[in-house]
Design a protein around this motif. Sequence first.
Motif, PDB file in Angstrom:
ATOM      1  N   ARG A 146       0.842  -1.206   0.000  1.00  0.00           N
ATOM      2  CA  ARG A 146       0.000   0.000   0.000  1.00  0.00           C
ATOM      3  C   ARG A 146       0.878   1.257   0.000  1.00  0.00           C
ATOM      4  O   ARG A 146       0.562   2.245  -0.657  1.00  0.00           O
ATOM      5  CB  ARG A 146      -0.922  -0.007   1.222  1.00  0.00           C
ATOM      6  N   GLN A 147       1.985   1.215   0.730  1.00  0.00           N
ATOM      7  CA  GLN A 147       2.888   2.380   0.791  1.00  0.00           C
ATOM      8  C   GLN A 147       3.476   2.717  -0.572  1.00  0.00           C
ATOM      9  O   GLN A 147       3.746   3.871  -0.862  1.00  0.00           O
ATOM     10  CB  GLN A 147       4.005   2.144   1.812  1.00  0.00           C
ATOM     11  N   TYR A 148       3.673   1.714  -1.426  1.00  0.00           N
ATOM     12  CA  TYR A 148       4.182   1.999  -2.766  1.00  0.00           C
ATOM     13  C   TYR A 148       3.243   2.926  -3.518  1.00  0.00           C
ATOM     14  O   TYR A 148       3.673   3.738  -4.325  1.00  0.00           O
ATOM     15  CB  TYR A 148       4.352   0.703  -3.585  1.00  0.00           C
ATOM     16  N   LEU A 149       1.954   2.804  -3.263  1.00  0.00           N
ATOM     17  CA  LEU A 149       0.965   3.649  -3.972  1.00  0.00           C
ATOM     18  C   LEU A 149       1.005   5.085  -3.492  1.00  0.00           C
ATOM     19  O   LEU A 149       0.591   5.992  -4.199  1.00  0.00           O
ATOM     20  CB  LEU A 149      -0.439   3.096  -3.771  1.00  0.00           C
ATOM     21  N   GLU A 150       1.508   5.305  -2.268  1.00  0.00           N
ATOM     22  CA  GLU A 150       1.520   6.643  -1.680  1.00  0.00           C
ATOM     23  C   GLU A 150       2.770   7.434  -2.017  1.00  0.00           C
ATOM     24  O   GLU A 150       2.827   8.633  -1.812  1.00  0.00           O
ATOM     25  CB  GLU A 150       1.379   6.526  -0.161  1.00  0.00           C
TER      26      GLU A 150
END
Length: 152
Positions: A146-150
Amino acid sequence: MSNRVRQQAILRLVRDRAISTQAGLVEALREEGHDVVQTTVSRDVQELGLAKVRAPSGRLVYAAPGADDADRRHAIGVAMRRYATGVERAGALVVVTTPSGYASALAQAIDEGRHPTIAGTIAGDNTIFVASRNGTSVAALADELRQYLEKD
C-alpha cells in the motif's frame, strides 16, 4: 582482450545501461572498443549468471546476479505505482486491484522482483492475490504494498 576484462566491462554495462539483448551487449562492447562476437558474449552471459529483470520502464533488461533487495523493491514499487489502484488484506492473502487488463503485468513484475516475503501471485483480469511466505505478517506485507501507492 582477456576474459576477465571483457566480463568486467559487461557487468559495468548492465549496471549502467538498460541492455535487453545479447546483440545490444555486443554493440555496447564494440562502442567501447572491444572486438567481440555474439557467441563470446552469449558464453559470458551464461558464465556471469546474468538474469533478465524488469526495469522501471517495464522492459526486461540484463542484471548481474544477486541484484540488491533495494533494487528489486524499487522495481516492484514502480510497477505498483504504474498498475495498482488498491491494496487490501483478505485473510491469508493480500489483494491488489488494477484497471481491467493490467493484473497480469503487475503480477509478473512482482514475481520477477523476487520480494523476500512474497511466495507468489495469482492474477485475473483486474485482481491479484499475493501470497506471503510462511512467517511473514500478511498485514505488514499489505502495508508495504500500500505504501508503494503513496510514494511519488
